[in-house]
Structure formats: C-alpha cells, structure tokens
Design a protein around this motif. Structure first.
Motif, PDB file in Angstrom:
ATOM      1  N   ALA B  12      80.265  18.689  28.668  1.00 56.23           N
ATOM      2  CA  ALA B  12      81.316  18.984  29.650  1.00 56.23           C
ATOM      3  C   ALA B  12      81.064  18.225  30.946  1.00 56.23           C
ATOM      4  CB  ALA B  12      81.375  20.486  29.920  1.00 56.23           C
ATOM      5  N   PHE B  13      79.822  18.208  31.405  1.00 59.64           N
ATOM      6  CA  PHE B  13      79.486  17.487  32.622  1.00 59.64           C
ATOM      7  C   PHE B  13      79.764  15.988  32.447  1.00 59.64           C
ATOM      8  CE2 PHE B  13      76.568  20.169  35.490  1.00 59.64           C
ATOM      9  CZ  PHE B  13      77.240  21.331  35.176  1.00 59.64           C
ATOM     10  N   ALA B  14      79.402  15.439  31.275  1.00 60.12           N
ATOM     11  CA  ALA B  14      79.652  14.021  31.014  1.00 60.12           C
ATOM     12  C   ALA B  14      81.144  13.726  31.083  1.00 60.12           C
ATOM     13  CB  ALA B  14      79.091  13.627  29.653  1.00 60.12           C
ATOM     14  N   MET B  15      81.954  14.616  30.493  1.00 59.50           N
ATOM     15  CA  MET B  15      83.406  14.406  30.508  1.00 59.50           C
ATOM     16  C   MET B  15      83.952  14.453  31.932  1.00 59.50           C
ATOM     17  SD  MET B  15      84.679  16.428  27.092  1.00 59.50           S
ATOM     18  CE  MET B  15      86.391  15.910  27.282  1.00 59.50           C
ATOM     19  N   SER B  16      83.475  15.410  32.714  1.00 54.37           N
ATOM     20  CA  SER B  16      83.979  15.500  34.088  1.00 54.37           C
ATOM     21  C   SER B  16      83.599  14.233  34.867  1.00 54.37           C
ATOM     22  CB  SER B  16      83.454  16.763  34.785  1.00 54.37           C
ATOM     23  OG  SER B  16      82.364  16.485  35.630  1.00 54.37           O
ATOM     24  N   GLY B  17      82.385  13.718  34.601  1.00 53.50           N
ATOM     25  CA  GLY B  17      81.985  12.473  35.250  1.00 53.50           C
ATOM     26  C   GLY B  17      82.862  11.309  34.821  1.00 53.50           C
ATOM     27  N   PHE B  32      80.687   5.001  31.786  1.00 54.13           N
ATOM     28  CA  PHE B  32      79.611   5.578  30.984  1.00 54.13           C
ATOM     29  C   PHE B  32      78.434   6.008  31.866  1.00 54.13           C
ATOM     30  CE2 PHE B  32      75.728   5.352  28.452  1.00 54.13           C
ATOM     31  CZ  PHE B  32      76.050   6.258  27.456  1.00 54.13           C
ATOM     32  N   ILE B  33      78.073   5.142  32.803  1.00 55.65           N
ATOM     33  CA  ILE B  33      76.937   5.461  33.677  1.00 55.65           C
ATOM     34  C   ILE B  33      77.237   6.708  34.509  1.00 55.65           C
ATOM     35  CG2 ILE B  33      75.570   4.674  35.666  1.00 55.65           C
ATOM     36  CD1 ILE B  33      74.803   3.365  33.080  1.00 55.65           C
ATOM     37  N   ILE B  34      78.440   6.786  35.063  1.00 55.96           N
ATOM     38  CA  ILE B  34      78.785   7.966  35.865  1.00 55.96           C
ATOM     39  C   ILE B  34      78.765   9.216  34.973  1.00 55.96           C
ATOM     40  CG2 ILE B  34      80.526   9.037  37.340  1.00 55.96           C
ATOM     41  CD1 ILE B  34      79.629   6.623  38.733  1.00 55.96           C
ATOM     42  N   ALA B  35      79.269   9.094  33.740  1.00 52.34           N
ATOM     43  CA  ALA B  35      79.237  10.229  32.819  1.00 52.34           C
ATOM     44  C   ALA B  35      77.789  10.661  32.579  1.00 52.34           C
ATOM     45  CB  ALA B  35      79.898   9.852  31.489  1.00 52.34           C
ATOM     46  N   PHE B  36      76.942   9.686  32.325  1.00 54.58           N
ATOM     47  CA  PHE B  36      75.532   9.956  32.041  1.00 54.58           C
ATOM     48  C   PHE B  36      74.849  10.636  33.219  1.00 54.58           C
ATOM     49  CE2 PHE B  36      71.189   9.203  30.898  1.00 54.58           C
ATOM     50  CZ  PHE B  36      71.204   9.140  29.522  1.00 54.58           C
ATOM     51  N   VAL B  37      75.057  10.056  34.394  1.00 50.10           N
ATOM     52  CA  VAL B  37      74.391  10.537  35.604  1.00 50.10           C
ATOM     53  C   VAL B  37      74.884  11.943  35.970  1.00 50.10           C
ATOM     54  CG1 VAL B  37      74.376  10.191  38.082  1.00 50.10           C
ATOM     55  CG2 VAL B  37      73.744   8.319  36.565  1.00 50.10           C
ATOM     56  N   THR B  38      76.178  12.185  35.799  1.00 54.89           N
ATOM     57  CA  THR B  38      76.707  13.514  36.079  1.00 54.89           C
ATOM     58  C   THR B  38      76.057  14.550  35.168  1.00 54.89           C
ATOM     59  OG1 THR B  38      78.819  12.473  36.616  1.00 54.89           O
ATOM     60  CG2 THR B  38      78.834  14.857  36.338  1.00 54.89           C
ATOM     61  N   ALA B  39      75.849  14.155  33.905  1.00 56.17           N
ATOM     62  CA  ALA B  39      75.311  15.097  32.925  1.00 56.17           C
ATOM     63  C   ALA B  39      73.818  15.355  33.108  1.00 56.17           C
ATOM     64  CB  ALA B  39      75.584  14.583  31.506  1.00 56.17           C
ATOM     65  N   VAL B  40      73.043  14.313  33.357  1.00 53.11           N
ATOM     66  CA  VAL B  40      71.584  14.502  33.414  1.00 53.11           C
ATOM     67  C   VAL B  40      70.996  14.388  34.820  1.00 53.11           C
ATOM     68  CG1 VAL B  40      71.326  13.606  31.071  1.00 53.11           C
ATOM     69  CG2 VAL B  40      70.953  12.072  33.009  1.00 53.11           C
TER      70      VAL B  40
END
Lengths: 200, 200, 200
Positions: B12-17, B32-40
């Motif tokens: 969910a965090f990755a999607m929101s990013g 992709f990077i923003i999705a990754f960074v938002t998630a982890v």
C-alpha cells in the motif's frame, strides 16, 4: 559544565527550528519534529557516518526533555520573539561552539585524521540546520548566507594547532569554543559573509 | 499473519508513493524509486539509527517483490484510481498500524526507553512518506495535514500502558493496531487535524 | 588502474556538483559541500545502509584531496565551462561505470542477493546526484530525464550474467564498465529517455 552547555545549545537549536517551522505554518507535530531534527540532526548524521549506534539521543533522554522544553518555550513566546532574539542568538552561538567540540572529539576518539575530525565538528554544528531547511523545502541558509560553517572549520583548525602545542585539554576546549563564539559574534556584528560566485 | 499484514502495508505504501510520483510527471524509474522509498524509507531510517545493518529489505527479497508488484498495480490502475481509493486507504491504514508495532518492537528488543521506542514506531510508520515528499520537493504532508503521526504516538502510548498491565503479547499487538486503525478511520471521517500556530 | 578511474570519477562528480551549486548562487562553502556530497553521497549512503562504518571517505584522504582539486578546477574554469563540457561528460561517464562496479562488489563481498547488489551499484553511481538536487531544492534529474540509473541497472544485469558464465574477474569488470560507458554515450547521442506516465 560542558554537558550543561551542550544541553543549552540543544535547546537553542530546538527553539530556532521551532520558530522556522511556525513561520512555515506547520502543525504542532511538524513544529516538534523540525525542532527535534534541528537540535539533534547534526550529531545524528555524525553518529551514523562513524557507526556509533544507536545514535546519541536514543541513549540519553535528557536531550528529549530539553528539546521538548525548548519547543514549548518557542510556542509560548512566539509573539514576543523579537525581544528574545538576542538571548536566543547567544544560546545558539554557544551551541555552535560546543557542538563543534563534541564532533571534533568523537572523531579523535576513533582515530580519524584531523581533516575528517574538523568535518565531523562542522557537521555536528551545522547539519541540523541543513536538515531543517530541507524539510521546509528551502535551500539551506548556511550555503547562502552567514559564515556559520566557515567559523566551525576555523575553530577546528585552531583546536588542532593548539593540540600540537600540547595544550592542556581544559584550556584547549575553552580557547576553541571562545574563538568560535567571538568570531561568530563579530561576523554577525560586522556582517561578514562569503560572496557567491559570479557565474557568468 | 503479522508478516502478511506487513507485506500488505508495504504494498500500500509503495502504491501511494507511485501515485504521488506519477502526479509529479516522473519517469518510470523515478516512480519506482519513490514507490520503493515510500515503502521502506521509515524502516530503513530506523535500522540505520539503531545500527541494525544491512537494513531489513536487503536481507529479505519479499519486500522488493511486493513493492515491484505494487508499482505495476499503481501503473495499471492509475486511471481508475478514484474507484480504488477506498481499498488503498484501508491497506495504508493497516500499514500504519503494523509498521508502528514493528518499530516499537525493534526498540524494545535492544532495550531502549519507551519514549524512544514510540519515536521509532512513529518513524517506521511515517518517515517513508516524509522522504517521498522531500524527493518530490514538497513540504511533508504529515507536518501540515492529517494527524497521521499523532495517531502512531497515541498507539505507542496505548501499547506501553497495556504492556505495564502484563497483557499477553498477541492481545497487546491486536489491541494496539486496532486502536491505530480505528482512530485513523475516525480521524479521516470526522476531519480531525492539528491547527497550525497563529504565528503573528 | 581501477583506483585511478575511481578518483577520476570522483573528481568529475565533484565538478558537476560545484557547477550546479554555482548556478544556484551558493556561496563558496555551499559550493564545496555540494561538490563533496555529489562525489561521495552515493557511496556514503551505500556504506551506511550495509553498516560499513566509518564510511569510505573518512578512511582515505585521497577522496578529500581529489574533491578539493575538482572544486578549484570548477571555480577556475566556470566561465569556460562550455568548452570543457565534453571532457567533463566523459569523466562523469567513467565515474558512472566505476561507481556501479564498486557498489556491486561491496554487495557481493557481504553475500547479498544479486538484485540487492544491483541496487547498491545503482545507488553508488546515482545517489550523489540525487542528494545534490535535493540540497538545491530541485526534483532529482534522474527521476525525470536521461536514463542514467537504468544504465547502471543494465550494467549490473550484464555483470551477473557474465559472472554466471565464470568469466575472469578482470574481464568481467572491463566488459561491465564498457557496457555502461558505451550505452551512456549512445543514450545521450541518440536522446534515449524514459517517457513519463500520462497520468489522467
């Protein structure tokens, strides 16, 4: 004594962070985080880069208490801030001196080269403000105005010159912080600053 | 079960990013990077600050897979996003609860003070979003809107109060996450928020 | 030889950072910091995330010297920069190749999965530029233009495919860096880029 000055500096940094954040219309939580990060950001970055973890403020709650206190002070006196400007500026300058010394010392304690120690001292004193500005999406002040960081570097150089002369530790600390504090006061009074490059 | 909820929250965090990044017209790599960074991002900062390295996602590829999956989902459904808003919001809220718990637990496992543990829980749940906003050069949302972080702090407080009462671990986790999830749902429904200071 | 290329890349990255910072009208200290961070930022983040501290540049002063040299070069030649663009671009591309390899190797040396190693390689090569852009409050270039990062990922994939084929180390390094360098040159010449999503 030294620890007390450290806490005073921490509180001053927290207050400067809180005031910047209130200007940006952040909500109370945002203001607290910016205050916290301004106060411990430099030391945290230093600890992470040299691998001294968990970072400092996690192991000594006094920092949390002092920052919280600074946060409430900043909120209470936010409308009378102009009258407090001088005291806050003085505390902030004490912080600059003490934080630089702490950074220098941590570097020495793990055997790093003097140049790297000076970098650590400057980072400890200045990087909290850099993170504060980035979180508020401004280009960091110390990259554009005031010779804040340059003074820390100067202080670090003085420190190692005196150390080479086998000065006693207490005296070494005292002189270095006085140099930083006095040069800062003079820099602000006489408006010393670094000129930006005339890039075309 | 807990691990599954962790993965759902991560997705969910990755999607929101990813959705934020697509709004900013970033290219697929940037998204992709923003999705990754938002998630982890939150968990990574926590791990770095407590010295638990290599950080979590480097040692368990499931996170990479789940984030990649969320990234593609976000791209595929980007035009039908309005209809998905409710499910995404629900997943995101689950993430909020689970991530806070994980942060609390890591702090306890290395013997840190409850106040610091609550800070770690809040950081784990909220800091991914902060990094996302900084990378997109916006002042972080959680400093201005929604009481996102405040709910994590509340959840952390509930956790330690129940723990003092010697509640069983399973029940402790369940109640804490339910408190976080329910308060979040109510906060959004009834538009609870923190007022910014009237700075002059 | 490899170490020499590493230093050349570091200098090129420092110069690109310094030039960006001068465009933003930062003062000399700000320009130096941005140069420094652009040059070592990627490697520093990598070292912190895998727990290899104190981070690299603290243990080898050559990086500090090379960056300082690049900083002065950038200042001296800032008005003739257009004529130097080609050499700088070439050096920068060498840096891209070498930094990716260094990141890959560090990941392998601590037994991480190839996917994570590729992430570390890409991070080493690209993240200095990301921090540079954030400090200058711009959305990072690599999220919007040029397929900079995508090339590092491609290089990393080539590396692991060749490694599976039991290629000798020297040859492995040579081919991987050549792939990265050549694809970068072609990408710029033929204007390859990733299209942003048509979000609504």
């Amino acid at each position: 004594m030294f620890h007390l000055l450290d806490l005073i500096g921490t509180m001053a940094f927290a207050m400067s962070g809180a005031l910047t954040a209130m200007h940006k219309k952040l909500d109370p939580f945002g203001v607290f985080i910016i205050a916290f990060v301004t106060a411990v950001g430099g030391g945290t970055l230093r600890d992470v880069l040299i691998g001294r973890t968990p970072v400092g403020w996690m192991k000594d709650l006094q920092y949390v208490y002092v920052i919280t206190f600074g946060f409430f002070l900043a909120i209470l006196f936010r409308k009378k801030f102009d009258r407090l400007r001088t005291s806050l500026f003085l505390f902030d300058t004490i912080g600059l001196g003490v934080f630089t010394l702490i950074g220098l010392e941590k570097g020495i304690s793990i055997g790093l080269h003097p140049i790297i120690c000076i970098a650590l001292g400057t980072m400890t004193a200045c990087f909290g403000g850099v993170i504060r500005d980035i979180l508020c999406t401004e280009i960091p002040t110390i990259f554009r105005r005031e010779i804040y960081a340059t003074i820390c570097i100067l202080g670090g150089a003085v420190f190692f010159i005196l150390k080479k002369m086998n000065l006693e530790d207490d005296l070494l600390y005292l002189i270095t912080s006085l140099v930083i504090i006095i040069v800062r006061l003079m820099a602000v009074k006489y408006k010393w600053y670094l000129k930006a490059f005339d890039h075309k």
